[in-house]
Design a protein around this motif. Structure first.
Motif, PDB file in Angstrom:
ATOM      1  N   TYR A  29       4.108 -12.677  10.588  1.00 14.59           N
ATOM      2  CA  TYR A  29       3.127 -12.692   9.492  1.00 14.59           C
ATOM      3  C   TYR A  29       3.692 -11.853   8.355  1.00 14.59           C
ATOM      4  O   TYR A  29       3.758 -10.635   8.444  1.00 14.59           O
ATOM      5  CB  TYR A  29       1.785 -12.143   9.972  1.00 14.59           C
ATOM      6  CG  TYR A  29       1.146 -13.028  11.017  1.00 14.59           C
ATOM      7  CD1 TYR A  29       0.232 -14.003  10.655  1.00 14.59           C
ATOM      8  CD2 TYR A  29       1.479 -12.893  12.359  1.00 14.59           C
ATOM      9  CE1 TYR A  29      -0.348 -14.821  11.616  1.00 14.59           C
ATOM     10  CE2 TYR A  29       0.909 -13.706  13.322  1.00 14.59           C
ATOM     11  CZ  TYR A  29      -0.001 -14.672  12.941  1.00 14.59           C
ATOM     12  OH  TYR A  29      -0.572 -15.479  13.896  1.00 14.59           O
ATOM     13  N   ARG A  30       4.121 -12.515   7.289  1.00 12.43           N
ATOM     14  CA  ARG A  30       4.781 -11.850   6.167  1.00 12.43           C
ATOM     15  C   ARG A  30       3.739 -11.484   5.107  1.00 12.43           C
ATOM     16  O   ARG A  30       2.981 -12.334   4.658  1.00 12.43           O
ATOM     17  CB  ARG A  30       5.848 -12.768   5.579  1.00 12.43           C
ATOM     18  CG  ARG A  30       6.759 -12.081   4.596  1.00 12.43           C
ATOM     19  CD  ARG A  30       7.923 -12.949   4.202  1.00 12.43           C
ATOM     20  NE  ARG A  30       8.683 -13.432   5.345  1.00 12.43           N
ATOM     21  CZ  ARG A  30       9.625 -12.738   5.978  1.00 12.43           C
ATOM     22  NH1 ARG A  30       9.900 -11.528   5.597  1.00 12.43           N
ATOM     23  NH2 ARG A  30      10.281 -13.272   6.983  1.00 12.43           N
ATOM     24  N   VAL A  31       3.722 -10.211   4.708  1.00 14.04           N
ATOM     25  CA  VAL A  31       2.742  -9.686   3.756  1.00 14.04           C
ATOM     26  C   VAL A  31       3.381  -9.549   2.377  1.00 14.04           C
ATOM     27  O   VAL A  31       4.458  -8.973   2.234  1.00 14.04           O
ATOM     28  CB  VAL A  31       2.207  -8.315   4.220  1.00 14.04           C
ATOM     29  CG1 VAL A  31       1.271  -7.718   3.183  1.00 14.04           C
ATOM     30  CG2 VAL A  31       1.504  -8.445   5.563  1.00 14.04           C
ATOM     31  N   HIS A  32       2.694 -10.088   1.381  1.00 16.97           N
ATOM     32  CA  HIS A  32       3.103  -9.966  -0.020  1.00 16.97           C
ATOM     33  C   HIS A  32       1.934  -9.376  -0.801  1.00 16.97           C
ATOM     34  O   HIS A  32       0.802  -9.862  -0.679  1.00 16.97           O
ATOM     35  CB  HIS A  32       3.410 -11.336  -0.635  1.00 16.97           C
ATOM     36  CG  HIS A  32       4.574 -12.031  -0.042  1.00 16.97           C
ATOM     37  ND1 HIS A  32       5.819 -12.006  -0.611  1.00 16.97           N
ATOM     38  CD2 HIS A  32       4.691 -12.773   1.076  1.00 16.97           C
ATOM     39  CE1 HIS A  32       6.656 -12.708   0.133  1.00 16.97           C
ATOM     40  NE2 HIS A  32       5.988 -13.184   1.168  1.00 16.97           N
ATOM     41  N   LEU A  53      -1.517  -4.739   4.743  1.00 16.00           N
ATOM     42  CA  LEU A  53      -1.918  -5.087   3.374  1.00 16.00           C
ATOM     43  C   LEU A  53      -2.992  -4.120   2.889  1.00 16.00           C
ATOM     44  O   LEU A  53      -2.887  -3.577   1.785  1.00 16.00           O
ATOM     45  CB  LEU A  53      -2.414  -6.532   3.335  1.00 16.00           C
ATOM     46  CG  LEU A  53      -2.630  -7.116   1.948  1.00 16.00           C
ATOM     47  CD1 LEU A  53      -2.350  -8.613   1.964  1.00 16.00           C
ATOM     48  CD2 LEU A  53      -4.008  -6.850   1.409  1.00 16.00           C
ATOM     49  N   HIS A  54      -3.998  -3.862   3.718  1.00 21.59           N
ATOM     50  CA  HIS A  54      -5.081  -2.950   3.332  1.00 21.59           C
ATOM     51  C   HIS A  54      -4.542  -1.547   3.069  1.00 21.59           C
ATOM     52  O   HIS A  54      -4.964  -0.869   2.125  1.00 21.59           O
ATOM     53  CB  HIS A  54      -6.153  -2.938   4.418  1.00 21.59           C
ATOM     54  CG  HIS A  54      -7.349  -2.122   4.071  1.00 21.59           C
ATOM     55  ND1 HIS A  54      -8.035  -1.400   4.995  1.00 21.59           N
ATOM     56  CD2 HIS A  54      -7.986  -1.889   2.886  1.00 21.59           C
ATOM     57  CE1 HIS A  54      -9.039  -0.769   4.416  1.00 21.59           C
ATOM     58  NE2 HIS A  54      -9.027  -1.048   3.136  1.00 21.59           N
ATOM     59  N   ALA A  55      -3.592  -1.104   3.877  1.00 22.39           N
ATOM     60  CA  ALA A  55      -3.030   0.241   3.714  1.00 22.39           C
ATOM     61  C   ALA A  55      -2.278   0.406   2.395  1.00 22.39           C
ATOM     62  O   ALA A  55      -2.127   1.534   1.915  1.00 22.39           O
ATOM     63  CB  ALA A  55      -2.092   0.553   4.879  1.00 22.39           C
ATOM     64  N   HIS A  56      -1.828  -0.677   1.798  1.00 25.38           N
ATOM     65  CA  HIS A  56      -1.084  -0.602   0.543  1.00 25.38           C
ATOM     66  C   HIS A  56      -1.978  -0.732  -0.700  1.00 25.38           C
ATOM     67  O   HIS A  56      -1.484  -0.736  -1.822  1.00 25.38           O
ATOM     68  CB  HIS A  56       0.031  -1.645   0.515  1.00 25.38           C
ATOM     69  CG  HIS A  56       1.222  -1.196   1.301  1.00 25.38           C
ATOM     70  ND1 HIS A  56       1.299  -1.335   2.662  1.00 25.38           N
ATOM     71  CD2 HIS A  56       2.346  -0.579   0.905  1.00 25.38           C
ATOM     72  CE1 HIS A  56       2.441  -0.831   3.081  1.00 25.38           C
ATOM     73  NE2 HIS A  56       3.092  -0.358   2.031  1.00 25.38           N
ATOM     74  N   LEU A  57      -3.287  -0.824  -0.495  1.00 29.98           N
ATOM     75  CA  LEU A  57      -4.220  -0.818  -1.620  1.00 29.98           C
ATOM     76  C   LEU A  57      -4.499   0.629  -2.016  1.00 29.98           C
ATOM     77  O   LEU A  57      -4.141   1.564  -1.305  1.00 29.98           O
ATOM     78  CB  LEU A  57      -5.515  -1.530  -1.229  1.00 29.98           C
ATOM     79  CG  LEU A  57      -5.384  -3.005  -0.867  1.00 29.98           C
ATOM     80  CD1 LEU A  57      -6.737  -3.558  -0.410  1.00 29.98           C
ATOM     81  CD2 LEU A  57      -4.847  -3.811  -2.040  1.00 29.98           C
ATOM     82  N   LYS A  58      -5.166   0.807  -3.139  1.00 36.75           N
ATOM     83  CA  LYS A  58      -5.519   2.153  -3.593  1.00 36.75           C
ATOM     84  C   LYS A  58      -6.366   2.849  -2.532  1.00 36.75           C
ATOM     85  O   LYS A  58      -7.190   2.210  -1.871  1.00 36.75           O
ATOM     86  CB  LYS A  58      -6.307   2.086  -4.907  1.00 36.75           C
ATOM     87  CG  LYS A  58      -5.490   1.643  -6.082  1.00 36.75           C
ATOM     88  CD  LYS A  58      -6.340   1.629  -7.341  1.00 36.75           C
ATOM     89  CE  LYS A  58      -5.525   1.142  -8.518  1.00 36.75           C
ATOM     90  NZ  LYS A  58      -6.330   1.078  -9.745  1.00 36.75           N
ATOM     91  N   PRO A  59      -6.199   4.168  -2.385  1.00 34.89           N
ATOM     92  CA  PRO A  59      -7.017   4.905  -1.413  1.00 34.89           C
ATOM     93  C   PRO A  59      -8.513   4.678  -1.678  1.00 34.89           C
ATOM     94  O   PRO A  59      -8.961   4.670  -2.819  1.00 34.89           O
ATOM     95  CB  PRO A  59      -6.637   6.367  -1.655  1.00 34.89           C
ATOM     96  CG  PRO A  59      -5.257   6.298  -2.222  1.00 34.89           C
ATOM     97  CD  PRO A  59      -5.236   5.039  -3.059  1.00 34.89           C
ATOM     98  N   GLY A  60      -9.254   4.468  -0.619  1.00 31.81           N
ATOM     99  CA  GLY A  60     -10.693   4.243  -0.724  1.00 31.81           C
ATOM    100  C   GLY A  60     -11.091   2.796  -0.966  1.00 31.81           C
ATOM    101  O   GLY A  60     -12.281   2.492  -1.031  1.00 31.81           O
ATOM    102  N   SER A  61     -10.112   1.911  -1.103  1.00 35.08           N
ATOM    103  CA  SER A  61     -10.418   0.494  -1.331  1.00 35.08           C
ATOM    104  C   SER A  61     -11.072  -0.114  -0.098  1.00 35.08           C
ATOM    105  O   SER A  61     -10.695   0.194   1.033  1.00 35.08           O
ATOM    106  CB  SER A  61      -9.143  -0.298  -1.645  1.00 35.08           C
ATOM    107  OG  SER A  61      -8.574   0.111  -2.856  1.00 35.08           O
TER     108      SER A  61
END
Length: 69
Positions: A29-32, A53-61
Motif C-alpha cells: 500500500y503506497r502512500v502519497h 498518512l494520518h501521522a504526516h498531517l498537521k498535529p491535531g488533525s
C-alpha cells in the motif's frame, strides 16, 4: 493470455479537501501526500498505510476519510 495487475486507489479527504492517497500495488500500500512528488513509502497493510498518512498531517488533525476510487 495476458498478465494484468489490479490496482486499487483510496483518496484521503480532510475538512478542506484531498490530503493524500493510498494505492495498492505489487509493493503493498503506497502512500502519497497531496502536493508531494515522492511517495512516503509502501506499507504491508491498509491500516498501517492509513496511520502513516494520518501521522504526516498537521498535529491535531482529525483522521481523514478514505474513499475507494
Amino acid at each position: 493470455m495476458s498478465d494484468t495487475a489490479t490496482r486499487r486507489l483510496w483518496v484521503a479527504y480532510g475538512p478542506n479537501g484531498v490530503v493524500g492517497k493510498i494505492q495498492k500495488d505489487a509493493d503493498g500500500y503506497r502512500v502519497h501526500m497531496a502536493g508531494k512528488d515522492e511517495p512516503l513509502g509502501a506499507y504491508p497493510s491498509m491500516d498501517i498505510a492509513k496511520n502513516a498518512l494520518h501521522a504526516h498531517l498537521k498535529p491535531g488533525s482529525d483522521r481523514p476519510e478514505f474513499r475507494e476510487h
